[in-house]
Design a protein around this motif. Structure first.
Motif, mmCIF file in Angstrom:
data_model
loop_
_atom_site.group_PDB
_atom_site.id
_atom_site.type_symbol
_atom_site.label_atom_id
_atom_site.label_comp_id
_atom_site.label_asym_id
_atom_site.label_seq_id
_atom_site.Cartn_x
_atom_site.Cartn_y
_atom_site.Cartn_z
ATOM 1 N N VAL A 86 0.841 -1.207 0.000
ATOM 2 C CA VAL A 86 0.000 0.000 0.000
ATOM 3 C C VAL A 86 0.877 1.258 0.000
ATOM 4 C CG1 VAL A 86 -1.617 1.376 1.379
ATOM 5 C CG2 VAL A 86 -2.008 -1.066 1.068
ATOM 6 N N ILE A 87 1.921 1.248 0.836
ATOM 7 C CA ILE A 87 2.817 2.410 0.909
ATOM 8 C C ILE A 87 3.527 2.632 -0.428
ATOM 9 C CG2 ILE A 87 4.929 3.300 1.981
ATOM 10 C CD1 ILE A 87 4.060 1.825 4.558
ATOM 11 N N ILE A 88 4.025 1.534 -1.001
ATOM 12 C CA ILE A 88 4.727 1.636 -2.283
ATOM 13 C C ILE A 88 3.804 2.154 -3.375
ATOM 14 C CG2 ILE A 88 5.809 0.259 -4.120
ATOM 15 C CD1 ILE A 88 6.995 -1.497 -1.928
ATOM 16 N N SER A 89 2.545 1.764 -3.344
ATOM 17 C CA SER A 89 1.585 2.184 -4.375
ATOM 18 C C SER A 89 1.146 3.625 -4.190
ATOM 19 C CB SER A 89 0.355 1.270 -4.350
ATOM 20 O OG SER A 89 0.715 -0.062 -4.627
ATOM 21 N N LEU A 90 0.929 4.025 -2.921
ATOM 22 C CA LEU A 90 0.398 5.360 -2.655
ATOM 23 C C LEU A 90 1.420 6.468 -2.927
ATOM 24 C CD1 LEU A 90 -1.757 4.849 0.577
ATOM 25 C CD2 LEU A 90 -2.549 5.212 -1.764
#
Length: 490
Positions: A86-90
């Protein structure tokens, strides 16, 4: 959960990253619809002419891209936690969402965001391929409508002599590099000696690339109505309906917008570059041989289109050694097409290609004139060319936003003495209008008027032969089908 599989699925997008880098590094533009069209309508020989000067840097870009990619792939774990994903995508999503705030235009956020998708890779590629696909879909779906189209054209000249009318469509030739137009070099020594020649000084193209500009020239449409060319025929059919046998002679490669109008001609001579041609290129001398044989064919009414590579890059390949007058040129010195430090060498090569064009057009006029017929030769370029003219250091013509150097084109009409005797007033009016603002679309109305042909939707206000001619706002079609006011181009 399947991270390595996901990374491998990205490989198709990664494969085209080097091409994207090359477009940005050398031309400062992202992949766009014009580049996709260029790829579709080129062949090995034309592509090699351009790419040969970038071969080594391009291979280096490819090598670096794939070394980075495969080294990263080897370090990717089989899976990562949901929180990490999620962090990598956001993070990149947040960056993308902030891009529109840095755009200078005053449109809404969502319009600016949509514009970003047209220019950011890989969505720019998806958009460009989709745009070209729609164009070809329109060509195919409009075939029946195009086939049934008629101008209801008829000839009103009222003469019984032999008539020959020729339209020469040239490539990448800009107005201000012709000697007859005031260029400091005498790049047109033969045309400058021709009698009955009118050079129009204020004509702009309708589009920035050949694939779009030629259809506009031969249909008389303006850039805002480009899509209408799918549904109608061209100047070829106007002459055919008026009783002329029509010919199309070319060494230009095309599989789309131009091809659908080439099909209208009675006789077609398509000299596409292949490995059977001299140095894989069909030179203009071959076109002239065919042109001569066409003139010798039986028939008293002929309309001939001669579409040339002209001054298409690589300029040094467009002319024989006999025309290598301005030196040093790329005949002897290698340089990259976008190398500003080689500006003089590239311009010398470009000007030499115009010397060759001068010879071709002069030969066409001389051959036509030898028949002592009622005749005319009309010459126009599809668009101009950038030659490192200002601080932007632009070269060639494929930039989505056209420059004024691409917009301003040569437009020349030669007429026989016998034609002048029949229509002296129209010739007089042509001369009076030679400096007025005009666009390449005016050729359609001007040349049919000059040759005494009337048809449905004829418009005397758009014919330079007519005293009713009116100057109109001029526009040019750019990348992404955006239309620009050509008088405001930089």
């Amino acid at each position: 959960n399947h991270l390595r599989l996901y990374v491998w699925l990205l490989l198709p997008a990664i494969l085209l990253v080097p091409l994207t880098f090359a477009c940005i590094i050398y031309y400062n533009v992202p992949i766009n619809d014009s580049i996709v069209l260029l790829i579709i309508n080129t062949n090995i020989n034309e592509a090699s002419e351009l790419l040969k000067s970038f071969a080594l840097p391009f291979l280096v870009i490819i090598l670096i891209t794939f070394l980075i990619y495969f080294s990263l792939v080897s370090k990717v774990p089989k899976q990562i936690s949901f929180k990490t994903s999620v962090i990598i995508s956001l993070c990149p999503l947040f960056i993308i969402l902030t891009f529109p705030f840095y755009d200078g235009n005053q449109s809404t956020y969502f319009k600016r965001m949509r514009g970003r998708f047209y220019t950011l890779y890989p969505t720019s590629l998806i958009y460009s391929v989709g745009s070209v696909f729609k164009q070809y879909e329109l060509m195919n779906s409009s075939k029946k409508e195009r086939d049934s189209f008629t101008f209801h054209a008829k000839s009103n000249l009222g003469v019984h002599q032999k008539q020959i009318y020729v339209l020469v469509l040239d490539e990448s030739l800009r107005y201000d590099h012709l000697g007859i137009n005031g260029y400091y070099r005498n790049t047109t020594p033969k045309l400058s000696k021709q009698q009955n020649l009118i050079s129009f000084s204020n004509t702009n193209t309708g589009a920035f690339i050949t694939e779009y500009s030629i259809p506009l020239i031969i249909t008389g449409l303006d850039p805002h109505n480009f899509d209408e060319h799918y549904k109608q025929k061209s100047i070829v059919s106007v002459f055919k309906e008026a009783g002329y046998k029509t010919y199309w002679i070319t060494n230009q490669q095309d599989n789309g917008h131009i091809k659908i109008h080439i099909e209208e001609a009675d006789e077609k001579y398509l000299l596409m570059s292949d490995f059977k041609a001299t140095k894989n290129i069909h030179r203009s001398s071959e076109l002239l041989q065919i042109f001569d044989s066409v003139l010798n064919e039986p028939g008293d009414k002929k309309f001939i289109v001669l579409h040339r590579l002209g001054s298409h890059y690589d300029y040094s390949l467009r002319y024989r050694d006999a025309y290598d007058i301005f030196k040093p040129s790329n005949k002897m010195v290698f340089s990259q097409a976008t190398d500003f430090n080689s500006k003089n060498i590239i311009i010398n090569s470009y000007d030499n290609s115009i010397l060759s064009t001068d010879n071709v057009v002069d030969s066409v006029i001389t051959m036509v004139n030898s028949y002592k017929s009622v005749s005319s030769v009309c010459f126009i370029s599809d668009h101009g060319e950038n030659l490192f003219d200002d601080a932007r250091h632009l070269s060639q013509h494929g930039y989505p936003v056209p420059s004024k150097y691409v917009a301003h084109i040569p437009f020349i009409i030669w007429y026989s003495d016998s034609l002048k005797e029949i229509i002296p007033q129209k010739i007089k009016t042509l001369k009076e209008n030679r400096s007025k603002k005009s666009s390449s679309e005016n050729l359609f109305y001007t040349y049919t008027d000059l040759c005494g042909i009337s048809f449905d939707k004829d418009d005397s206000t758009r014919s330079l032969c007519s005293p009713k001619y009116k100057e109109q706002p001029r526009y040019v079609l750019g990348g992404g089908f955006i239309v620009y006011n050509s008088d405001s181009l930089k």
